[in-house]
Design a protein around this motif. Structure first.
Motif, PDB file in Angstrom:
ATOM      1  N   ALA A 331       1.697  56.108  28.527  1.00  0.00           N
ATOM      2  CA  ALA A 331       0.911  54.848  28.032  1.00  0.00           C
ATOM      3  C   ALA A 331       1.535  53.695  27.640  1.00  0.00           C
ATOM      4  CB  ALA A 331      -0.302  55.247  27.097  1.00  0.00           C
ATOM      5  N   PHE A 332       2.698  53.740  26.682  1.00  0.00           N
ATOM      6  CA  PHE A 332       3.590  52.796  26.459  1.00  0.00           C
ATOM      7  C   PHE A 332       3.831  51.909  27.664  1.00  0.00           C
ATOM      8  CE2 PHE A 332       4.009  55.448  22.646  1.00  0.00           C
ATOM      9  CZ  PHE A 332       3.553  54.685  21.707  1.00  0.00           C
ATOM     10  N   ASN A 333       4.393  52.695  28.500  1.00  0.00           N
ATOM     11  CA  ASN A 333       4.735  52.035  29.662  1.00  0.00           C
ATOM     12  C   ASN A 333       3.782  51.328  30.343  1.00  0.00           C
ATOM     13  OD1 ASN A 333       8.074  52.702  30.330  1.00  0.00           O
ATOM     14  ND2 ASN A 333       7.219  54.233  29.281  1.00  0.00           N
ATOM     15  N   LEU A 334       2.653  51.849  30.440  1.00  0.00           N
ATOM     16  CA  LEU A 334       1.438  51.364  31.157  1.00  0.00           C
ATOM     17  C   LEU A 334       1.349  49.762  30.336  1.00  0.00           C
ATOM     18  CD1 LEU A 334      -0.686  51.276  33.157  1.00  0.00           C
ATOM     19  CD2 LEU A 334      -2.063  52.790  31.632  1.00  0.00           C
ATOM     20  N   GLY A 335       1.005  50.050  29.009  1.00  0.00           N
ATOM     21  CA  GLY A 335       0.918  48.768  28.328  1.00  0.00           C
ATOM     22  C   GLY A 335       1.903  47.960  28.745  1.00  0.00           C
ATOM     23  N   ASN A 336       3.200  48.230  28.819  1.00  0.00           N
ATOM     24  CA  ASN A 336       4.287  47.268  28.963  1.00  0.00           C
ATOM     25  C   ASN A 336       4.237  46.511  30.465  1.00  0.00           C
ATOM     26  OD1 ASN A 336       5.495  48.221  26.972  1.00  0.00           O
ATOM     27  ND2 ASN A 336       7.011  49.415  27.786  1.00  0.00           N
ATOM     28  N   ALA A 337       3.572  47.394  31.355  1.00  0.00           N
ATOM     29  CA  ALA A 337       3.438  46.717  32.854  1.00  0.00           C
ATOM     30  C   ALA A 337       2.259  45.775  32.715  1.00  0.00           C
ATOM     31  CB  ALA A 337       3.169  47.863  33.800  1.00  0.00           C
ATOM     32  N   LEU A 338       0.964  46.376  32.196  1.00  0.00           N
ATOM     33  CA  LEU A 338      -0.001  45.479  32.171  1.00  0.00           C
ATOM     34  C   LEU A 338       0.240  44.184  31.467  1.00  0.00           C
ATOM     35  CD1 LEU A 338      -3.404  45.084  32.372  1.00  0.00           C
ATOM     36  CD2 LEU A 338      -3.416  46.362  30.152  1.00  0.00           C
ATOM     37  N   SER A 339       0.886  44.136  30.336  1.00  0.00           N
ATOM     38  CA  SER A 339       1.004  43.003  29.427  1.00  0.00           C
ATOM     39  C   SER A 339       1.822  42.208  30.184  1.00  0.00           C
ATOM     40  CB  SER A 339       1.419  43.297  28.005  1.00  0.00           C
ATOM     41  OG  SER A 339       2.701  43.878  28.194  1.00  0.00           O
ATOM     42  N   ALA A 340       2.854  42.406  30.831  1.00  0.00           N
ATOM     43  CA  ALA A 340       3.896  41.458  31.508  1.00  0.00           C
ATOM     44  C   ALA A 340       3.009  41.083  32.659  1.00  0.00           C
ATOM     45  CB  ALA A 340       5.040  42.540  32.009  1.00  0.00           C
ATOM     46  N   TRP A 341       2.322  41.599  33.374  1.00  0.00           N
ATOM     47  CA  TRP A 341       1.546  41.103  34.542  1.00  0.00           C
ATOM     48  C   TRP A 341       0.563  40.039  33.875  1.00  0.00           C
ATOM     49  CZ3 TRP A 341      -3.721  41.686  35.384  1.00  0.00           C
ATOM     50  CH2 TRP A 341      -4.289  41.320  36.759  1.00  0.00           C
ATOM     51  N   LEU A 342      -0.259  40.382  32.952  1.00  0.00           N
ATOM     52  CA  LEU A 342      -1.084  39.304  32.438  1.00  0.00           C
ATOM     53  C   LEU A 342      -0.510  38.040  31.775  1.00  0.00           C
ATOM     54  CD1 LEU A 342      -3.777  41.683  30.426  1.00  0.00           C
ATOM     55  CD2 LEU A 342      -3.909  40.346  32.401  1.00  0.00           C
ATOM     56  N   GLY A 343       0.750  38.231  31.288  1.00  0.00           N
ATOM     57  CA  GLY A 343       1.452  37.487  30.891  1.00  0.00           C
ATOM     58  C   GLY A 343       1.849  36.368  31.943  1.00  0.00           C
ATOM     59  N   GLY A 344       2.297  36.944  32.986  1.00  0.00           N
ATOM     60  CA  GLY A 344       2.858  35.937  34.470  1.00  0.00           C
ATOM     61  C   GLY A 344       1.525  35.443  34.770  1.00  0.00           C
ATOM     62  N   VAL A 345       0.420  35.965  34.731  1.00  0.00           N
ATOM     63  CA  VAL A 345      -0.905  35.209  35.103  1.00  0.00           C
ATOM     64  C   VAL A 345      -1.144  34.020  34.355  1.00  0.00           C
ATOM     65  CG1 VAL A 345      -3.354  35.487  35.664  1.00  0.00           C
ATOM     66  CG2 VAL A 345      -1.906  37.262  35.899  1.00  0.00           C
ATOM     67  N   VAL A 346      -1.046  33.937  32.856  1.00  0.00           N
ATOM     68  CA  VAL A 346      -1.262  33.027  32.269  1.00  0.00           C
ATOM     69  C   VAL A 346      -0.094  32.031  32.592  1.00  0.00           C
ATOM     70  CG1 VAL A 346      -2.757  33.904  30.635  1.00  0.00           C
ATOM     71  CG2 VAL A 346      -0.274  33.922  30.310  1.00  0.00           C
ATOM     72  N   ILE A 347       1.041  32.086  32.596  1.00  0.00           N
ATOM     73  CA  ILE A 347       1.979  31.228  33.055  1.00  0.00           C
ATOM     74  C   ILE A 347       1.696  30.694  34.302  1.00  0.00           C
ATOM     75  CG2 ILE A 347       4.407  30.885  33.143  1.00  0.00           C
ATOM     76  CD1 ILE A 347       4.937  33.367  31.204  1.00  0.00           C
ATOM     77  N   ALA A 348       1.543  31.641  35.374  1.00  0.00           N
ATOM     78  CA  ALA A 348       1.486  31.004  36.589  1.00  0.00           C
ATOM     79  C   ALA A 348       0.108  30.139  36.633  1.00  0.00           C
ATOM     80  CB  ALA A 348       1.258  32.024  37.573  1.00  0.00           C
ATOM     81  N   ALA A 349      -0.827  30.239  35.772  1.00  0.00           N
ATOM     82  CA  ALA A 349      -2.069  29.145  35.739  1.00  0.00           C
ATOM     83  C   ALA A 349      -1.720  27.849  35.206  1.00  0.00           C
ATOM     84  CB  ALA A 349      -3.067  29.854  34.966  1.00  0.00           C
ATOM     85  N   GLY A 350      -0.600  27.722  34.564  1.00  0.00           N
ATOM     86  CA  GLY A 350       0.112  26.441  34.106  1.00  0.00           C
ATOM     87  C   GLY A 350      -0.167  26.424  32.634  1.00  0.00           C
ATOM     88  N   MET A 351      -0.392  27.434  31.984  1.00  0.00           N
ATOM     89  CA  MET A 351      -0.808  27.526  30.388  1.00  0.00           C
ATOM     90  C   MET A 351       0.292  27.282  29.740  1.00  0.00           C
ATOM     91  SD  MET A 351      -4.019  30.282  30.155  1.00  0.00           S
ATOM     92  CE  MET A 351      -5.393  30.109  31.408  1.00  0.00           C
ATOM     93  N   GLY A 352       1.566  27.576  30.087  1.00  0.00           N
ATOM     94  CA  GLY A 352       2.782  27.272  29.457  1.00  0.00           C
ATOM     95  C   GLY A 352       3.375  28.441  29.062  1.00  0.00           C
ATOM     96  N   TYR A 353       4.927  28.667  28.505  1.00  0.00           N
ATOM     97  CA  TYR A 353       5.388  29.714  28.253  1.00  0.00           C
ATOM     98  C   TYR A 353       5.112  30.422  26.934  1.00  0.00           C
ATOM     99  CZ  TYR A 353       8.730  28.599  32.129  1.00  0.00           C
ATOM    100  OH  TYR A 353       9.126  28.477  33.167  1.00  0.00           O
ATOM    101  N   THR A 354       4.189  29.697  26.287  1.00  0.00           N
ATOM    102  CA  THR A 354       3.674  30.289  25.036  1.00  0.00           C
ATOM    103  C   THR A 354       2.405  31.260  25.252  1.00  0.00           C
ATOM    104  OG1 THR A 354       2.563  28.305  24.184  1.00  0.00           O
ATOM    105  CG2 THR A 354       4.959  28.617  23.583  1.00  0.00           C
ATOM    106  N   ALA A 355       1.839  30.873  26.266  1.00  0.00           N
ATOM    107  CA  ALA A 355       0.572  31.383  26.664  1.00  0.00           C
ATOM    108  C   ALA A 355       0.344  33.128  26.533  1.00  0.00           C
ATOM    109  CB  ALA A 355      -0.151  30.972  27.950  1.00  0.00           C
ATOM    110  N   PRO A 356       1.541  33.832  26.735  1.00  0.00           N
ATOM    111  CA  PRO A 356       1.607  35.184  26.839  1.00  0.00           C
ATOM    112  C   PRO A 356       1.349  35.616  25.248  1.00  0.00           C
ATOM    113  CG  PRO A 356       3.311  34.509  28.490  1.00  0.00           C
ATOM    114  CD  PRO A 356       2.558  33.075  27.790  1.00  0.00           C
ATOM    115  N   ASN A 357       1.744  34.861  24.368  1.00  0.00           N
ATOM    116  CA  ASN A 357       1.480  35.357  23.036  1.00  0.00           C
ATOM    117  C   ASN A 357       0.099  35.343  22.669  1.00  0.00           C
ATOM    118  OD1 ASN A 357       4.246  34.930  22.575  1.00  0.00           O
ATOM    119  ND2 ASN A 357       4.062  32.845  21.870  1.00  0.00           N
ATOM    120  N   TRP A 358      -0.694  34.435  23.150  1.00  0.00           N
ATOM    121  CA  TRP A 358      -2.243  34.635  22.996  1.00  0.00           C
ATOM    122  C   TRP A 358      -2.627  35.812  23.832  1.00  0.00           C
ATOM    123  CZ3 TRP A 358      -5.047  32.558  19.254  1.00  0.00           C
ATOM    124  CH2 TRP A 358      -4.520  31.224  18.935  1.00  0.00           C
TER     125      TRP A 358
END
Length: 408
Positions: A331-358
């Motif tokens: 589950a720890f690794n599932l969390g890693n994969a999920l959050s990395a994907w979501l972080g990439g989504v917000v960056i790709a949406a043009g929200m900036g490199y700090t958006a994954p923090n939100w």
């Protein structure tokens, strides 16, 4: 703490090193095999997927042997996988080696958590689990930077050979120091699977996915964030990750100590503070000193949740905890994969490199809500457990007095 925990920590150190060191060696590996950096990234993804699927698979296969023997077999698998990676003639063969090594990861930490908890008194179980996980956290402070340095100077194949040697050392330590602890009699696979019918076990695993996922939403993109937003040089990222690792070591030890005293309050504090710090990271990322302090705090607060979450699963899956414990590592690794994907989504949406923090802050806050829900359900199921301790003691004293009167 018994010396057997040192053997488990050594094995955890090797596993932690091989999991994360590849991130610093991707350019060298990609260059040697003539593949792109994104393609080389499959060595990271393949390992994470191997942990997720390997944790329950290897644990199920190990239900027929003692826990000590299974730990030794897992370390043997880890050694073989890293040796294959070290001598791999092609990228595909190296990927196979990475997956083989990853199969040992989840089951080792899952079974190791059960063994560590059984080695000590009931009021020291979380501390014992934290001691084993110290090997994983120290790997991020010492093993990963040192392995990266060795790989960049002497070649990445030497790094994986050294990691395999660490596996040999861990195997020898388990053989010599870990007592022979046969699996409990009468426990079968159906008993292990029955633990997943417990809603508290599922809630603890969901907390693991969301809480630790919050950490990796930010840390996965730490390099572009620190270089493009904060203004650090590329070479400074390694030392920032060392600060993150130091925070992990401290948070892991503190989390283990206080989880034995008050497990759920420890989760409330660590998850709540983690959500707050991740939200503030969108501001502190613009200042070098503030960013370095924040990264350390994220490591500390993130890993302060690991011992209590792992102990929560062990407590709720009592009687047959091995499979649940191993799946929680996945589950720890599932969390890693999920959050990395979501972080990439917000960056790709043009929200900036700090958006994954939100993204990380929202995930950690969701984990906190699940912790509150879990405790509420537990109080409803066992209302006597939520009574005032002083009132309980008074009632017990009154009962003893009545028994004495009757006896006289």
């Amino acid at each position: 703490m018994p010396l057997a925990l040192l053997a488990l920590a050594i094995g955890a150190f090797g596993i932690g090193t091989t999991e994360f060191v590849i991130m610093g060696l991707l350019p060298e590996v990609a260059g040697d095999f003539g593949v792109s950096i994104p393609t080389a990234g499959f060595l990271v993804t393949g390992y994470a997927l191997g942990v997720m699927f390997g944790a329950p698979l290897m644990t199920v296969l190990g239900t027929k042997v003692s826990r000590k023997r299974m730990l030794m077999l897992l370390m043997g698998l880890f050694i073989i996988g890293n040796l294959i990676s070290a001598v791999a003639p092609t990228f595909t063969v190296m990927l196979i080696g990475r997956v083989i090594a990853s199969l040992a990861h989840g089951a080792f930490f899952g079974i190791g958590s059960v063994v560590a908890a059984d080695l000590v008194a009931p009021d020291k179980k979380a501390g014992a689990i934290a001691m084993m996980f110290t090997g994983l956290t120290v790997a991020n402070v010492v093993g990963v930077p040192l392995g990266t340095l060795i790989g960049q100077s002497a070649g990445w194949r030497v790094t994986f050979t050294v990691v395999a040697a660490l596996g040999v050392l861990g195997l020898a330590g388990i053989f010599k120091l870990v007592p022979d602890m046969p699996k409990p009699e009468g426990v079968r696979l159906r008993h292990e699977l029955a633990a997943f019918k417990n809603v508290q076990v599922l809630l603890a695993m969901a907390m693991t996915v969301l809480g630790f996922g919050g950490v990796f939403a930010a840390i996965t993109y730490i390099a572009p964030m620190m270089t493009n937003v904060t203004g650090y040089a590329d070479g400074s990222v390694t030392w920032l990750l060392v600060l993150f690792g130091l925070g992990m070591v401290g948070g892991n030890l503190v989390g283990g100590r206080f989880a034995d005293r008050a497990l759920m309050p420890m989760l409330y504090v660590s998850l709540g503070a983690l959500a707050l710090v991740l939200a503030l990271f969108t501001l502190t990322a613009h200042n070098k000193i503030a960013a370095a302090v924040t990264i350390t705090l994220i490591g500390a607060l993130g890993f302060a949740t690991v011992p209590p979450l792992q102990k929560r699963v062990l407590d709720q899956a009592h009687g047959a905890p091995t499979l649940a414990s191993a799946v929680n590592i996945g589950a720890f690794n599932l969390g890693n994969a999920l959050s990395a994907w979501l972080g990439g989504v917000v960056i790709a949406a043009g929200m900036g490199y700090t958006a994954p923090n939100w993204v990380g802050a929202v995930l950690a806050a969701a984990a906190l809500l699940l912790a509150v829900l879990s405790a509420a359900l537990e109080r409803r199921a066992h209302p006597a457990d939520s009574a005032d301790p002083s009132a309980v003691k008074a009632e017990q004293a009154h009962s003893v007095q009545q028994q004495a009167v009757v006896h006289n």
